[in-house]
Design a protein around this motif. Sequence first.
Motif, PDB file in Angstrom:
ATOM      1  N   CYS A 276       0.813  -1.220   0.000  1.00 10.66           N
ATOM      2  CA  CYS A 276       0.000   0.000   0.000  1.00 10.66           C
ATOM      3  C   CYS A 276       0.845   1.269   0.000  1.00 10.66           C
ATOM      4  O   CYS A 276       0.296   2.369   0.055  1.00 10.66           O
ATOM      5  N   CYS A 277       2.165   1.135  -0.044  1.00 11.93           N
ATOM      6  CA  CYS A 277       3.045   2.291   0.051  1.00 11.93           C
ATOM      7  C   CYS A 277       2.944   3.139  -1.220  1.00 11.93           C
ATOM      8  O   CYS A 277       3.040   2.623  -2.333  1.00 11.93           O
ATOM      9  N   THR A 278       2.752   4.446  -1.056  1.00 14.96           N
ATOM     10  CA  THR A 278       2.548   5.327  -2.203  1.00 14.96           C
ATOM     11  C   THR A 278       3.585   6.443  -2.312  1.00 14.96           C
ATOM     12  O   THR A 278       3.540   7.202  -3.283  1.00 14.96           O
ATOM     13  N   ASP A 279       4.510   6.553  -1.367  1.00 19.32           N
ATOM     14  CA  ASP A 279       5.525   7.604  -1.458  1.00 19.32           C
ATOM     15  C   ASP A 279       6.822   7.083  -0.853  1.00 19.32           C
ATOM     16  O   ASP A 279       6.843   6.122  -0.084  1.00 19.32           O
ATOM     17  N   LEU A 280       7.908   7.730  -1.231  1.00 18.46           N
ATOM     18  CA  LEU A 280       9.235   7.277  -0.817  1.00 18.46           C
ATOM     19  C   LEU A 280       9.452   7.432   0.681  1.00 18.46           C
ATOM     20  O   LEU A 280      10.095   6.580   1.310  1.00 18.46           O
ATOM     21  N   LYS A 281       8.924   8.495   1.280  1.00 17.66           N
ATOM     22  CA  LYS A 281       9.123   8.716   2.714  1.00 17.66           C
ATOM     23  C   LYS A 281       8.522   7.568   3.525  1.00 17.66           C
ATOM     24  O   LYS A 281       9.164   7.054   4.460  1.00 17.66           O
ATOM     25  N   SER A 282       7.330   7.140   3.175  1.00 16.41           N
ATOM     26  CA  SER A 282       6.710   6.016   3.883  1.00 16.41           C
ATOM     27  C   SER A 282       7.507   4.742   3.682  1.00 16.41           C
ATOM     28  O   SER A 282       7.667   3.941   4.609  1.00 16.41           O
ATOM     29  N   LEU A 283       8.021   4.551   2.479  1.00 17.37           N
ATOM     30  CA  LEU A 283       8.818   3.356   2.218  1.00 17.37           C
ATOM     31  C   LEU A 283      10.072   3.321   3.067  1.00 17.37           C
ATOM     32  O   LEU A 283      10.435   2.279   3.628  1.00 17.37           O
ATOM     33  N   LEU A 284      10.750   4.449   3.198  1.00 20.42           N
ATOM     34  CA  LEU A 284      11.957   4.511   4.037  1.00 20.42           C
ATOM     35  C   LEU A 284      11.623   4.254   5.500  1.00 20.42           C
ATOM     36  O   LEU A 284      12.389   3.583   6.210  1.00 20.42           O
ATOM     37  N   GLN A 285      10.492   4.745   5.961  1.00 22.72           N
ATOM     38  CA  GLN A 285      10.092   4.509   7.347  1.00 22.72           C
ATOM     39  C   GLN A 285       9.796   3.034   7.594  1.00 22.72           C
ATOM     40  O   GLN A 285      10.193   2.471   8.622  1.00 22.72           O
ATOM     41  N   ILE A 286       9.115   2.401   6.668  1.00 21.69           N
ATOM     42  CA  ILE A 286       8.813   0.972   6.818  1.00 21.69           C
ATOM     43  C   ILE A 286      10.096   0.156   6.813  1.00 21.69           C
ATOM     44  O   ILE A 286      10.277  -0.762   7.634  1.00 21.69           O
ATOM     45  N   HIS A 287      11.008   0.481   5.919  1.00 19.10           N
ATOM     46  CA  HIS A 287      12.276  -0.250   5.845  1.00 19.10           C
ATOM     47  C   HIS A 287      13.091  -0.062   7.125  1.00 19.10           C
ATOM     48  O   HIS A 287      13.685  -1.015   7.651  1.00 19.10           O
ATOM     49  N   ALA A 288      13.102   1.157   7.647  1.00 22.13           N
ATOM     50  CA  ALA A 288      13.829   1.402   8.893  1.00 22.13           C
ATOM     51  C   ALA A 288      13.218   0.619  10.049  1.00 22.13           C
ATOM     52  O   ALA A 288      13.944   0.058  10.889  1.00 22.13           O
ATOM     53  N   GLN A 289      11.899   0.564  10.110  1.00 22.11           N
ATOM     54  CA  GLN A 289      11.238  -0.201  11.165  1.00 22.11           C
ATOM     55  C   GLN A 289      11.564  -1.682  11.055  1.00 22.11           C
ATOM     56  O   GLN A 289      11.739  -2.376  12.071  1.00 22.11           O
ATOM     57  N   LEU A 290      11.677  -2.175   9.847  1.00 19.71           N
ATOM     58  CA  LEU A 290      12.055  -3.572   9.654  1.00 19.71           C
ATOM     59  C   LEU A 290      13.455  -3.839  10.193  1.00 19.71           C
ATOM     60  O   LEU A 290      13.702  -4.862  10.854  1.00 19.71           O
ATOM     61  N   LEU A 291      14.361  -2.924   9.927  1.00 19.11           N
ATOM     62  CA  LEU A 291      15.744  -3.137  10.356  1.00 19.11           C
ATOM     63  C   LEU A 291      15.893  -3.082  11.869  1.00 19.11           C
ATOM     64  O   LEU A 291      16.602  -3.898  12.462  1.00 19.11           O
ATOM     65  N   VAL A 292      15.238  -2.133  12.528  1.00 20.68           N
ATOM     66  CA  VAL A 292      15.399  -2.000  13.979  1.00 20.68           C
ATOM     67  C   VAL A 292      14.627  -3.071  14.741  1.00 20.68           C
ATOM     68  O   VAL A 292      14.893  -3.296  15.925  1.00 20.68           O
ATOM     69  N   SER A 293      13.694  -3.743  14.097  1.00 22.63           N
ATOM     70  CA  SER A 293      12.915  -4.773  14.782  1.00 22.63           C
ATOM     71  C   SER A 293      13.549  -6.148  14.675  1.00 22.63           C
ATOM     72  O   SER A 293      12.921  -7.143  15.019  1.00 22.63           O
ATOM     73  N   GLY A 294      14.796  -6.208  14.206  1.00 24.53           N
ATOM     74  CA  GLY A 294      15.466  -7.499  14.098  1.00 24.53           C
ATOM     75  C   GLY A 294      14.990  -8.328  12.933  1.00 24.53           C
ATOM     76  O   GLY A 294      14.916  -9.552  13.015  1.00 24.53           O
ATOM     77  N   TYR A 295      14.689  -7.665  11.841  1.00 30.30           N
ATOM     78  CA  TYR A 295      14.131  -8.342  10.665  1.00 30.30           C
ATOM     79  C   TYR A 295      15.134  -9.307  10.061  1.00 30.30           C
ATOM     80  O   TYR A 295      16.291  -8.974   9.839  1.00 30.30           O
ATOM     81  N   LYS A 296      14.686 -10.535   9.831  1.00 30.36           N
ATOM     82  CA  LYS A 296      15.461 -11.536   9.121  1.00 30.36           C
ATOM     83  C   LYS A 296      15.049 -11.513   7.653  1.00 30.36           C
ATOM     84  O   LYS A 296      13.886 -11.364   7.324  1.00 30.36           O
ATOM     85  N   SER A 297      16.019 -11.657   6.780  1.00 27.91           N
ATOM     86  CA  SER A 297      15.747 -11.565   5.347  1.00 27.91           C
ATOM     87  C   SER A 297      14.700 -12.585   4.924  1.00 27.91           C
ATOM     88  O   SER A 297      14.768 -13.760   5.275  1.00 27.91           O
ATOM     89  N   HIS A 298      13.713 -12.113   4.185  1.00 31.13           N
ATOM     90  CA  HIS A 298      12.646 -12.959   3.672  1.00 31.13           C
ATOM     91  C   HIS A 298      12.405 -12.578   2.216  1.00 31.13           C
ATOM     92  O   HIS A 298      12.311 -11.388   1.878  1.00 31.13           O
ATOM     93  N   TYR A 299      12.293 -13.561   1.340  1.00 32.37           N
ATOM     94  CA  TYR A 299      12.266 -13.277  -0.086  1.00 32.37           C
ATOM     95  C   TYR A 299      11.074 -12.418  -0.480  1.00 32.37           C
ATOM     96  O   TYR A 299      11.182 -11.541  -1.351  1.00 32.37           O
ATOM     97  N   LEU A 300       9.911 -12.636   0.149  1.00 38.58           N
ATOM     98  CA  LEU A 300       8.720 -11.897  -0.234  1.00 38.58           C
ATOM     99  C   LEU A 300       8.832 -10.428   0.157  1.00 38.58           C
ATOM    100  O   LEU A 300       8.554  -9.526  -0.646  1.00 38.58           O
ATOM    101  N   THR A 301       9.272 -10.172   1.391  1.00 37.93           N
ATOM    102  CA  THR A 301       9.422  -8.793   1.841  1.00 37.93           C
ATOM    103  C   THR A 301      10.527  -8.083   1.069  1.00 37.93           C
ATOM    104  O   THR A 301      10.370  -6.913   0.679  1.00 37.93           O
ATOM    105  N   ASP A 302      11.632  -8.774   0.836  1.00 41.12           N
ATOM    106  CA  ASP A 302      12.717  -8.172   0.060  1.00 41.12           C
ATOM    107  C   ASP A 302      12.270  -7.843  -1.359  1.00 41.12           C
ATOM    108  O   ASP A 302      12.652  -6.811  -1.924  1.00 41.12           O
ATOM    109  N   THR A 303      11.462  -8.698  -1.938  1.00 42.21           N
ATOM    110  CA  THR A 303      10.962  -8.441  -3.288  1.00 42.21           C
ATOM    111  C   THR A 303      10.084  -7.199  -3.311  1.00 42.21           C
ATOM    112  O   THR A 303      10.166  -6.374  -4.233  1.00 42.21           O
ATOM    113  N   HIS A 304       9.240  -7.036  -2.294  1.00 39.01           N
ATOM    114  CA  HIS A 304       8.421  -5.827  -2.200  1.00 39.01           C
ATOM    115  C   HIS A 304       9.291  -4.582  -2.079  1.00 39.01           C
ATOM    116  O   HIS A 304       9.005  -3.545  -2.691  1.00 39.01           O
TER     117      HIS A 304
END
Length: 443
Positions: free
Chosen positions: A76-104
């Motif tokens: 549902c992401c429609t702008d770059l700022k939201s995308l950067l925020q989501i990616h940052a939240q993934l990194l600080v939450s201990g995100y493990k690489s997953h093919y589906l999320t990485d593809t998105h």
Amino acid sequence: MSRNAISRPLSSPRQESVIDSYYNSSFNNSLKVPNPSNSSFKPESTPPRPWKPIFIEYVPEEKPIVNTDYNQLLRCCTDLKSLLQIHAQLLVSGYKSHYLTDTHLVQNYSLFGKLDFARFVFNKMENPTTISYNSMIRGYTRMKQYRNAMLLYHKMLFMGVEPDRYTFVITLRACIEAYNVDIGFLIHEEMVKNGFDSDLFVVSALIEFYFKMGKIDAAEKVFENMPETDVAVCNAMIKGYSLSAKPFEALRFFYKMQREGIEVNSESLLNLVPAVSKLASVRFCRAFHGVVTTRGFSRAVLNGLIDMYWKCGDVLSARAVFYRMCSRNDVSWGTVMEGFVSNGWFGEALGLFDCIKRERLKLNPVSALSALLAAAEVGNVEKAREIHDYFVRVETVSDIRSFEKAREIQDYFVQSGIDSDVDRSSTSTSYRAGIDTDTYWSA
């Protein structure tokens, strides 16, 4: 080390309190000084050995990050700022690489033009899938980095990742834009090897590639080897013939489609417009007009009909089609105004500009240039100022820089003595759009 610092014992909380109580009482009693007045006290030779419980370190169980919510957010992401925020939240939450999320992430970064971020995520993927490769190749092609797109396609084959139909179509698009015939030949071989030579979607892109490369014989051979055809493949053939040196073949192919019972659509007619315009035959225009009228095609086809009529010199028919349209868009206005100016109907073009301004309609670059050229031809300086001020106000100047006729307009402005106003207004607009003004006003 204090006893309170010891980790949790291997027992239940209820047993733990009982054992601790017993341990404290027995251990403290063993350290008491004997009291002689206490007759019941009987000293022992050795004090009882205190009980030492066995403890183990408690390691909490690691729970994997659930990526379902993040995937939904990324979709549902429609702008770059939201995308950067989501990616940052993934990194600080201990995100493990997953093919589906990485593809998105790769898809979204490519869509917003951040190919360096997309490639960073892509390189971190352990086993990139075909969809991931397609996203990166599409991103490189969209940002005109055609060489990187073709290199990634070769890497995909080298890593043993199977391409799909979208991989071939996207990479062929990169080959067309880069005018690279050799890579296109290799893609054709890979298509045959993987059994996509009969896929209508892929074959349409391959036919377009061969026509754009000037290989008309190769395109015809690909079409003849098809076990069955549909309207998409036929449209690719019509478009190729229309844009090539064989415009009459496009008409012949169009009639062949109808004889064989293949239902034509709006794209078929739009692809036929350049061929009829090149032939400059009013007879063909009217036959085309009859097909459009009987089948009730969309506004885009009517815009193409206007363009076809004025390029064949029949301005009256073009104007009639325009005024009979139930709904017009900015393309309709721009097309008919360009036709008026090209055929010397300057007063009609300026009249249409007055209608656009009065009704506060959108003024696209074609309309603006046509109106300015009409004002230049009739020598109306004040009208030229009015037109210029209007399209500067709606910020159309940044789009006009790519038109060849912009130099003619600038020459007219210089001769008319209004070059300083034009240069000042266009400079401010160009800087807002990030344009090199020296390049824009190179005339």
